[in-house]
Design a protein around this motif. Structure first.
Motif, PDB file in Angstrom:
ATOM      1  N   PRO A 112      -7.849  -8.152  -0.536  1.00 24.04           N
ATOM      2  CA  PRO A 112      -7.609  -6.724  -0.805  1.00 24.04           C
ATOM      3  C   PRO A 112      -6.507  -6.502  -1.830  1.00 24.04           C
ATOM      4  O   PRO A 112      -5.520  -7.237  -1.882  1.00 24.04           O
ATOM      5  CB  PRO A 112      -7.192  -6.185   0.575  1.00 24.04           C
ATOM      6  CG  PRO A 112      -7.842  -7.111   1.544  1.00 24.04           C
ATOM      7  CD  PRO A 112      -7.767  -8.463   0.902  1.00 24.04           C
ATOM      8  N   SER A 113      -6.690  -5.486  -2.658  1.00 23.09           N
ATOM      9  CA  SER A 113      -5.700  -5.131  -3.674  1.00 23.09           C
ATOM     10  C   SER A 113      -5.393  -3.637  -3.550  1.00 23.09           C
ATOM     11  O   SER A 113      -5.932  -2.945  -2.687  1.00 23.09           O
ATOM     12  CB  SER A 113      -6.236  -5.457  -5.069  1.00 23.09           C
ATOM     13  OG  SER A 113      -7.432  -4.746  -5.315  1.00 23.09           O
ATOM     14  N   LYS A 114      -4.503  -3.154  -4.409  1.00 19.49           N
ATOM     15  CA  LYS A 114      -4.096  -1.746  -4.419  1.00 19.49           C
ATOM     16  C   LYS A 114      -3.591  -1.316  -3.038  1.00 19.49           C
ATOM     17  O   LYS A 114      -3.937  -0.242  -2.529  1.00 19.49           O
ATOM     18  CB  LYS A 114      -5.238  -0.846  -4.890  1.00 19.49           C
ATOM     19  CG  LYS A 114      -5.776  -1.212  -6.273  1.00 19.49           C
ATOM     20  CD  LYS A 114      -6.736  -0.190  -6.811  1.00 19.49           C
ATOM     21  CE  LYS A 114      -6.008   1.043  -7.295  1.00 19.49           C
ATOM     22  NZ  LYS A 114      -6.894   1.963  -8.034  1.00 19.49           N
ATOM     23  N   VAL A 115      -2.802  -2.187  -2.422  1.00 15.60           N
ATOM     24  CA  VAL A 115      -2.299  -1.922  -1.076  1.00 15.60           C
ATOM     25  C   VAL A 115      -0.794  -2.141  -1.065  1.00 15.60           C
ATOM     26  O   VAL A 115      -0.264  -2.970  -1.811  1.00 15.60           O
ATOM     27  CB  VAL A 115      -2.998  -2.834  -0.048  1.00 15.60           C
ATOM     28  CG1 VAL A 115      -2.759  -4.290  -0.366  1.00 15.60           C
ATOM     29  CG2 VAL A 115      -2.549  -2.522   1.370  1.00 15.60           C
ATOM     30  N   GLY A 161       6.152  -2.953  -8.094  1.00 15.70           N
ATOM     31  CA  GLY A 161       6.020  -2.152  -9.310  1.00 15.70           C
ATOM     32  C   GLY A 161       4.724  -1.361  -9.346  1.00 15.70           C
ATOM     33  O   GLY A 161       4.352  -0.810 -10.388  1.00 15.70           O
ATOM     34  N   LEU A 162       4.038  -1.280  -8.215  1.00 17.67           N
ATOM     35  CA  LEU A 162       2.774  -0.542  -8.149  1.00 17.67           C
ATOM     36  C   LEU A 162       3.039   0.928  -7.843  1.00 17.67           C
ATOM     37  O   LEU A 162       3.799   1.263  -6.938  1.00 17.67           O
ATOM     38  CB  LEU A 162       1.868  -1.135  -7.066  1.00 17.67           C
ATOM     39  CG  LEU A 162       1.488  -2.611  -7.223  1.00 17.67           C
ATOM     40  CD1 LEU A 162       0.620  -3.061  -6.051  1.00 17.67           C
ATOM     41  CD2 LEU A 162       0.760  -2.841  -8.544  1.00 17.67           C
ATOM     42  N   MET A 163       2.384   1.811  -8.589  1.00 15.99           N
ATOM     43  CA  MET A 163       2.584   3.246  -8.403  1.00 15.99           C
ATOM     44  C   MET A 163       1.568   3.798  -7.413  1.00 15.99           C
ATOM     45  O   MET A 163       0.374   3.523  -7.504  1.00 15.99           O
ATOM     46  CB  MET A 163       2.463   3.976  -9.746  1.00 15.99           C
ATOM     47  CG  MET A 163       3.557   3.608 -10.731  1.00 15.99           C
ATOM     48  SD  MET A 163       3.541   4.666 -12.181  1.00 15.99           S
ATOM     49  CE  MET A 163       4.973   4.012 -13.062  1.00 15.99           C
ATOM     50  N   TRP A 164       2.087   4.616  -6.503  1.00 16.91           N
ATOM     51  CA  TRP A 164       1.225   5.190  -5.484  1.00 16.91           C
ATOM     52  C   TRP A 164       0.140   6.079  -6.111  1.00 16.91           C
ATOM     53  O   TRP A 164       0.387   6.808  -7.065  1.00 16.91           O
ATOM     54  CB  TRP A 164       2.051   6.025  -4.521  1.00 16.91           C
ATOM     55  CG  TRP A 164       2.959   5.207  -3.640  1.00 16.91           C
ATOM     56  CD1 TRP A 164       3.189   3.860  -3.713  1.00 16.91           C
ATOM     57  CD2 TRP A 164       3.764   5.690  -2.571  1.00 16.91           C
ATOM     58  NE1 TRP A 164       4.079   3.476  -2.743  1.00 16.91           N
ATOM     59  CE2 TRP A 164       4.457   4.581  -2.034  1.00 16.91           C
ATOM     60  CE3 TRP A 164       3.977   6.956  -2.008  1.00 16.91           C
ATOM     61  CZ2 TRP A 164       5.344   4.706  -0.955  1.00 16.91           C
ATOM     62  CZ3 TRP A 164       4.853   7.084  -0.939  1.00 16.91           C
ATOM     63  CH2 TRP A 164       5.516   5.970  -0.420  1.00 16.91           C
ATOM     64  N   ASP A 165      -1.019   5.972  -5.541  1.00 12.19           N
ATOM     65  CA  ASP A 165      -2.211   6.733  -5.925  1.00 12.19           C
ATOM     66  C   ASP A 165      -2.876   6.191  -7.177  1.00 12.19           C
ATOM     67  O   ASP A 165      -4.086   6.331  -7.335  1.00 12.19           O
ATOM     68  CB  ASP A 165      -1.901   8.227  -6.109  1.00 12.19           C
ATOM     69  CG  ASP A 165      -3.179   9.052  -6.179  1.00 12.19           C
ATOM     70  OD1 ASP A 165      -4.050   8.831  -5.323  1.00 12.19           O
ATOM     71  OD2 ASP A 165      -3.297   9.900  -7.071  1.00 12.19           O
ATOM     72  N   LEU A 166      -2.105   5.557  -8.059  1.00  9.39           N
ATOM     73  CA  LEU A 166      -2.686   4.960  -9.259  1.00  9.39           C
ATOM     74  C   LEU A 166      -2.974   3.473  -9.012  1.00  9.39           C
ATOM     75  O   LEU A 166      -4.104   3.014  -9.168  1.00  9.39           O
ATOM     76  CB  LEU A 166      -1.743   5.123 -10.450  1.00  9.39           C
ATOM     77  CG  LEU A 166      -2.301   4.634 -11.795  1.00  9.39           C
ATOM     78  CD1 LEU A 166      -3.425   5.554 -12.243  1.00  9.39           C
ATOM     79  CD2 LEU A 166      -1.198   4.587 -12.849  1.00  9.39           C
ATOM     80  N   ASP A 167      -1.946   2.726  -8.609  1.00  4.53           N
ATOM     81  CA  ASP A 167      -2.096   1.296  -8.315  1.00  4.53           C
ATOM     82  C   ASP A 167      -2.224   1.020  -6.826  1.00  4.53           C
ATOM     83  O   ASP A 167      -2.633  -0.064  -6.423  1.00  4.53           O
ATOM     84  CB  ASP A 167      -0.884   0.515  -8.840  1.00  4.53           C
ATOM     85  CG  ASP A 167      -0.632   0.766 -10.315  1.00  4.53           C
ATOM     86  OD1 ASP A 167      -1.609   0.700 -11.083  1.00  4.53           O
ATOM     87  OD2 ASP A 167       0.515   1.032 -10.699  1.00  4.53           O
ATOM     88  N   THR A 169      -3.731   2.568  -3.205  1.00  2.00           N
ATOM     89  CA  THR A 169      -4.582   3.560  -2.550  1.00  2.00           C
ATOM     90  C   THR A 169      -4.578   3.404  -1.033  1.00  2.00           C
ATOM     91  O   THR A 169      -5.206   4.186  -0.332  1.00  2.00           O
ATOM     92  CB  THR A 169      -6.040   3.434  -3.042  1.00  2.00           C
ATOM     93  OG1 THR A 169      -6.508   2.106  -2.811  1.00  2.00           O
ATOM     94  CG2 THR A 169      -6.127   3.745  -4.525  1.00  2.00           C
ATOM     95  N   ARG A 170      -3.870   2.397  -0.553  1.00  2.00           N
ATOM     96  CA  ARG A 170      -3.791   2.164   0.887  1.00  2.00           C
ATOM     97  C   ARG A 170      -2.385   1.695   1.235  1.00  2.00           C
ATOM     98  O   ARG A 170      -1.813   0.856   0.541  1.00  2.00           O
ATOM     99  CB  ARG A 170      -4.810   1.109   1.306  1.00  2.00           C
ATOM    100  CG  ARG A 170      -5.053   1.086   2.798  1.00  2.00           C
ATOM    101  CD  ARG A 170      -6.050   0.033   3.257  1.00  2.00           C
ATOM    102  NE  ARG A 170      -6.832  -0.639   2.266  1.00  2.00           N
ATOM    103  CZ  ARG A 170      -7.585  -1.706   2.533  1.00  2.00           C
ATOM    104  NH1 ARG A 170      -7.615  -2.200   3.761  1.00  2.00           N
ATOM    105  NH2 ARG A 170      -8.272  -2.295   1.586  1.00  2.00           N
TER     106      ARG A 170
END
Length: 303
Positions: A112-115, A161-167, A169-170
């Protein structure tokens, strides 16, 4: 996800070797099954620690070596508390596992990614901010502290460094909820800070021009069904929370972790922490840790 209570650990520590009696064998639905028969079972990664691997943590427990694991230090005392079998999990071990989950997804060891995985401190900060929000909703502004979570600078250990809602989603957050039992009761009050404030944090993230048009709207609640009277010992809330996060992330059924194998599940958590603390790649990443910058601007304007 519920974390644990605030019960203090016992003053004495049971040797780790006592948690694996000489006649111990892996948890199984059929007594005649052997370890090699369990390798392909769907719950294998959740609860099983091979004997040769277990011997390594037993050997370590006989030393006084303390091992770094994200924001926490793995000691024999912490490991024994994780193993229980009647000890509450505390923030140190909860945060250590959340850090491990972060690194597993960041390094693509998990698919899983974007978490994102938050810390116990984040939960407390959200509760505090929500009190400010309730005093005056119209004048409420997202603090720089919460904004840094939204852009992936926090939690500082394992920052993505991941931005919420863009990078992202969970998101998974450990949450301490005061309850009398685990009968699947709903606790809207405890999750309200997240339902109201996370959309505002998302809006504060300058990831795109369209974000300026984003309407701030409260999230809805959705509850996962749980077996009746799960966690009969009442001290395994934190263990279930961590494993339910793992199950949900990996698409596994929550029922794979239950009162019949919860003791082995505790052992698996202890081993996972020890293994991560000895992982060369994670050791290198932890050595590169830098503390978060001092906050100078306490608020973030929302247009």
């Amino acid at each position: 996800m519920a974390e644990s209570g605030t019960k203090e650990p016992a003053e004495w520590v049971i040797p780790l070797s006592s948690f694996k009696p000489s006649d111990w064998k892996p948890p199984t639905l059929k007594d005649e099954e052997l370890l090699e028969d369990r390798v392909h079972d769907i719950d294998h990664s959740l609860v099983i620690v091979p004997e040769d691997s277990w011997a390594k943590i037993i050997e370590w427990s006989s030393t006084s070596n303390e091992l770094k694991i994200g924001p926490s230090m793995l000691t024999s005392v912490l490991a024994a508390r994780v193993m229980g079998p009647t000890e509450w999990l505390l923030n140190h071990e909860i945060d250590a596992m959340m850090y491990l989950f972060t690194e597993r997804t960041t390094l693509r060891r998990w698919e899983p990614s974007k978490v994102a995985f938050m810390s116990c401190m984040f939960s407390n900060q959200m509760k505090t901010s929500f009190e400010e929000f309730r005093k005056d909703k119209k004048k409420f502004k997202v603090s720089e502290l919460l904004h840094r979570y939204g852009i992936g600078e926090l939690p500082a250990h394992g920052r993505t460094g991941l931005m919420w809602d863009l990078d992202v989603t969970r998101m998974y957050v450990p949450l301490n909820v005061e309850v009398f039992d685990c009968e699947g009761l709903k606790h809207n009050k405890e999750v309200e800070p997240f339902a109201f404030l996370i959309p505002r944090i998302v809006k504060s993230v300058p990831s795109s021009k369209s974000r300026q048009q984003l309407k701030v709207k409260q999230y809805n609640f959705s509850y996962a069904p749980m077996p009746y009277l799960l966690n009969k010992s009442s001290s395994d809330c934190g263990v279930y929370a961590l494993k339910h996060i793992e199950c949900h992330l990996l698409g596994l059924d929550f029922s794979l972790v239950n009162d019949n194998n919860i003791r082995e599940t505790r052992q698996k958590i202890a081993y996972d922490l020890w293994e991560a603390a000895n992982d060369p790649e994670l050791i290198l990443r932890m050595a590169q840790y830098t503390p978060p910058k001092t906050i100078t601007n306490p608020l973030v304007e929302l247009d």
